[in-house]
Motif scaffolding. Structure first.
Motif, PDB file in Angstrom:
ATOM      1  N   UNK A   1       0.767  -1.107   0.003  1.00  2.00           N
ATOM      2  CA  UNK A   1       0.027  -0.076  -0.171  1.00  2.00           C
ATOM      3  C   UNK A   1       0.923   1.364  -0.054  1.00  2.00           C
ATOM      4  N   UNK A   2       1.851   1.206   0.796  1.00  2.00           N
ATOM      5  CA  UNK A   2       2.818   2.492   0.925  1.00  2.00           C
ATOM      6  C   UNK A   2       3.986   2.347  -0.134  1.00  2.00           C
ATOM      7  N   UNK A   3       4.594   1.101  -0.341  1.00  2.00           N
ATOM      8  CA  UNK A   3       5.549   1.102  -1.305  1.00  2.00           C
ATOM      9  C   UNK A   3       6.817   1.311  -0.760  1.00  2.00           C
ATOM     10  N   UNK A   4       6.872   0.919   0.560  1.00  4.96           N
ATOM     11  CA  UNK A   4       8.112   1.117   1.289  1.00  4.96           C
ATOM     12  C   UNK A   4       9.088   0.067   0.935  1.00  4.96           C
ATOM     13  N   UNK A   5      10.520   0.336   0.572  1.00  4.22           N
ATOM     14  CA  UNK A   5      11.593  -0.609   0.472  1.00  4.22           C
ATOM     15  C   UNK A   5      11.512  -1.670   1.370  1.00  4.22           C
ATOM     16  N   UNK A   6      11.964  -3.034   0.888  1.00  2.00           N
ATOM     17  CA  UNK A   6      11.947  -4.125   1.903  1.00  2.00           C
ATOM     18  C   UNK A   6      12.997  -3.872   2.958  1.00  2.00           C
ATOM     19  N   UNK A   7      13.933  -3.179   2.727  1.00  2.24           N
ATOM     20  CA  UNK A   7      15.045  -3.078   3.880  1.00  2.24           C
ATOM     21  C   UNK A   7      14.312  -2.230   5.045  1.00  2.24           C
ATOM     22  N   UNK A   8      13.379  -1.384   4.627  1.00  2.00           N
ATOM     23  CA  UNK A   8      12.701  -0.523   5.768  1.00  2.00           C
ATOM     24  C   UNK A   8      11.666  -1.494   6.515  1.00  2.00           C
ATOM     25  N   UNK A   9      11.328  -2.708   5.772  1.00  2.00           N
ATOM     26  CA  UNK A   9      10.134  -3.381   6.468  1.00  2.00           C
ATOM     27  C   UNK A   9      10.673  -4.380   7.254  1.00  2.00           C
ATOM     28  N   UNK A  10      12.027  -4.918   7.030  1.00  2.00           N
ATOM     29  CA  UNK A  10      12.669  -6.010   7.680  1.00  2.00           C
ATOM     30  C   UNK A  10      12.527  -5.780   9.230  1.00  2.00           C
ATOM     31  N   UNK A  11      12.743  -4.797   9.723  1.00  2.00           N
ATOM     32  CA  UNK A  11      12.732  -4.564  11.163  1.00  2.00           C
ATOM     33  C   UNK A  11      11.325  -4.851  11.780  1.00  2.00           C
TER      34      UNK A  11
END
Length: 391
Positions: free
Chosen positions: A206-216
């Motif tokens: 929905x937001x399109x955040x990069x995977x690296x930002x979502x891993x945490x």
């Protein structure tokens, strides 16, 4: 021998070589009578175990009508055909054309489909279990997303902890004493998920955040799943199944949202987005490790990991071997585009179309699977190597 071959496939499916594709097809061919007999009921082979009831928690992959019971405010089309067209002939609140995995599991153990908690009337299904799953549910509480100004992306506030709260409230209506409840729950099967997918959809899809930002976010979601599982075991659950995440890089919604001109982003055999599938596997690795720790804490409980990823990845490597001649990464129902997914014309909305035969497709509406795909997955989970320890 077959067990070892399938486990090896689950671990090596990411290989990019044509040689691995040939090996995969040969091994799946050896299993062909097992994995492709879609005309045979899942219950045609009775499992050795016998559960007298099933309790389910999760999201749209296992909701049998809770979201519909509150009016399906964020996804009203689930209340109408073509949802449910294959088996039920009408919309039941299931995000598919027919049965879900939880339906097939219930069938295999000779139990009726689980009634949704929010429509519970104390009828004949009361003693055979209850479904607390809700379409759009997250593992993390809604407050987490509202604090990040992401609340508008939620379909529901009925997170996993809310569902566990419903169960705790409802359990008193089953048995009058704690001892009686524990005896009853020892003969019950508890399914905690799949859950967590929507927690990832919000920042990724929905937001399109990069995977690296979502891993945490992954350790937080794993903690929420383990906390819910712990709470259920503390209530007396002795047999608990905790599913992992599916290959989200193969979903038409992700393939449409993250279309790339870089061919290296795609698996050359499946056409799926490798980075997102690797993210799913990262979630699953952390979940597996957490469940190992939980087993040490509760050695008397049978805590099972359900490998949804392994049970479904074969659809994308060799779809025709499973009868999916219509497509593996294209939605049966959708609003067009290369993957038949259009956010402006979702399945059931004006402008969308439905394939002639959903049983030939893996994906139903861009985010969910068809009844045919769920049937194959259920077989692998109930009778095959994809539940550990075995269901």
């Amino acid at each position: 021998m077959i067990y070892i071959l399938v486990r090896c496939l689950a671990l090596t499916h990411h290989s990019r070589t044509i040689n691995m594709k040939m090996k995969f097809q040969v091994f799946v061919f050896l299993l062909f009578p097992f994995v492709t007999a879609s005309d045979v009921s899942v219950s045609s082979r009775r499992p050795y175990a016998k559960y007298e009831s099933i309790f389910n928690f999760g999201d749209s992959l296992s909701d049998t009508g809770n979201y519909l019971a509150v009016g399906a405010p964020g996804f009203p089309q689930i209340a109408h055909l073509p949802y449910g067209e294959t088996f039920f002939g009408n919309a039941t609140g299931r995000a598919s054309d027919g049965h879900l995995i939880v339906d097939f599991i219930a069938e295999a153990f000779g139990l009726p489909s689980l009634p949704p908690y929010l429509k519970q009337t104390g009828g004949p299904y009361k003693k055979t279990g209850m479904n607390f799953a809700v379409f759009g549910a997250t593992a993390l509480d809604a407050e987490f997303y509202y604090a990040k100004n992401q609340g508008p992306f939620l379909f529901t506030n009925d997170s996993l902890s809310v569902q566990v709260g419903w169960f705790k409230k409802w359990k008193s209506s089953i048995c009058t004493s704690k001892q009686e409840r524990h005896k009853y729950f020892k003969k019950s099967l508890f399914l905690v998920g799949e859950i967590g997918g929507n927690d990832y959809h919000i920042p990724l899809l929905y937001i399109g955040a990069p995977i690296e930002q979502v891993r945490p976010l992954v350790p937080l979601i794993i903690e929420a799943i383990i906390n819910a599982t712990t709470a259920i075991i503390e209530e007396g659950a002795a047999n608990v199944v905790v599913p992992g995440n599916l290959p989200i890089g193969c979903l038409p919604a992700y393939l449409t949202r993250f279309q790339s001109s870089n061919r290296s982003d795609y698996n050359p055999i499946t056409g799926c987005l490798d980075a997102f599938n690797e993210f799913s596997k990262y979630h699953n690795r952390l979940l597996i490790q957490a469940l190992k720790t939980l087993r040490k804490k509760y050695p008397r409980a049978r805590i099972m990991y359900a490998d949804y990823y392994g049970a479904s990845i074969g659809f994308y490597y060799s779809p025709k071997l499973y009868g999916f001649s219509g497509g593996s990464i294209t939605a049966c129902c959708g609003g067009g585009g290369p993957y038949n997914f259009n956010i402006s014309s979702l399945c059931g909305q004006p402008g969308s179309t439905v394939c002639d035969d959903p049983s030939t497709f893996v994906n139903w509406d861009g985010n969910h699977w068809t009844e045919a795909a769920y049937r194959h997955m259920a077989k692998g989970l109930i009778y095959g190597p994809f539940t550990s320890p075995p269901l």
